[in-house]
Design an enzyme around this catalytic site. Structure first.
Site, PDB file in Angstrom:
ATOM      1  CG  HIS A 114      37.386  45.434  32.640  1.00  5.80           C
ATOM      2  ND1 HIS A 114      37.808  45.326  33.942  1.00  5.80           N
ATOM      3  CD2 HIS A 114      37.383  46.758  32.351  1.00  5.80           C
ATOM      4  CE1 HIS A 114      38.043  46.528  34.425  1.00  5.80           C
ATOM      5  NE2 HIS A 114      37.795  47.424  33.476  1.00  5.80           N
ATOM      6  CE1 TYR A 115      41.031  45.985  37.129  1.00  3.40           C
ATOM      7  CE2 TYR A 115      41.125  47.222  35.075  1.00  3.40           C
ATOM      8  CZ  TYR A 115      40.916  47.183  36.437  1.00  3.40           C
ATOM      9  OH  TYR A 115      40.583  48.323  37.105  1.00  3.40           O
ATOM     10  NE  ARG A 116      37.250  46.895  38.440  1.00  3.16           N
ATOM     11  CZ  ARG A 116      36.858  48.141  38.402  1.00  3.16           C
ATOM     12  NH1 ARG A 116      35.762  48.476  37.741  1.00  3.16           N
ATOM     13  NH2 ARG A 116      37.546  49.074  39.021  1.00  3.16           N
TER      14      ARG A 116
END
Length: 184
Positions: free
Chosen positions: A127-129
């Site tokens: 995920h981008y997080r």
């Protein structure tokens, strides 16, 4: 066992801190559930690297990677960057759907920078997080110094050891920074 709530922990060792000039020389991954229980340990791989990258390491890297045996493992390795990337993805697929887990670890933004440059397919698996334990450490240092001083890292600077240390550190902060009524 596959769940979008599982967490992927990753750590890289590099020849330096410049993601444009230095190389990843070791990678390790661990998958935990949302409660930080270890589900699986991925392959730990020293990655073959051209000698000039090793010769160009600064004193810190030369000393730590030399003392830990990592430099020797890298020099003896037959695993390419591409192979390490594909083996890691193959390990992760049964545990976490692509794009669901944040990238978990300590100072994880640095690892992400290197992955974008050298293992872009693996970087896209996350995920981008980020779930960055060092953010909690910085908050504790400023807002809860007693909690901050209560956890001491060993600092082995081997990828797998660093992952387990990050998981334990997050457990410590979970227990000591967050109100009990908000914990499950």
């Amino acid at each position: 066992m596959k769940s979008e709530n599982n967490l992927i922990w990753i750590d890289l060792e590099m020849t330096g801190l410049d993601h444009k000039a230095d190389q990843i020389i070791e990678i390790a991954t661990v998958v935990t559930d949302a409660e930080l229980n270890v589900l699986a340990e991925g392959p730990v791989m020293a990655i073959q690297t051209e000698q000039h990258y090793l010769d160009g390491m600064d004193a810190w890297c030369t000393t730590h990677h030399g003392n830990s045996g990592l430099t020797k493992r890298v020099q003896e390795s037959t695993i390419t960057m591409a192979q390490a990337e594909q083996e890691t993805i193959k390990f992760l697929k049964p545990y976490v759907p692509k794009g669901k887990s944040p990238m978990c670890g300590n100072s994880i933004c640095q690892d992400r920078r290197f992955l974008i440059e050298q293992m872009p397919e693996l970087e896209q698996f996350f995920h981008y997080r980020n779930l960055d334990v060092s953010s909690l450490k910085e908050l504790a240092r400023r807002w809860a110094p007693t909690v901050y001083s209560g956890y001491k890292k060993k600092g082995a600077h081997l990828a797998l050891d660093d992952i387990y240390e990050s998981i334990e550190e997050l457990k410590y902060y979970r227990q000591n920074l967050f109100l009990p009524e908000f914990q499950q």
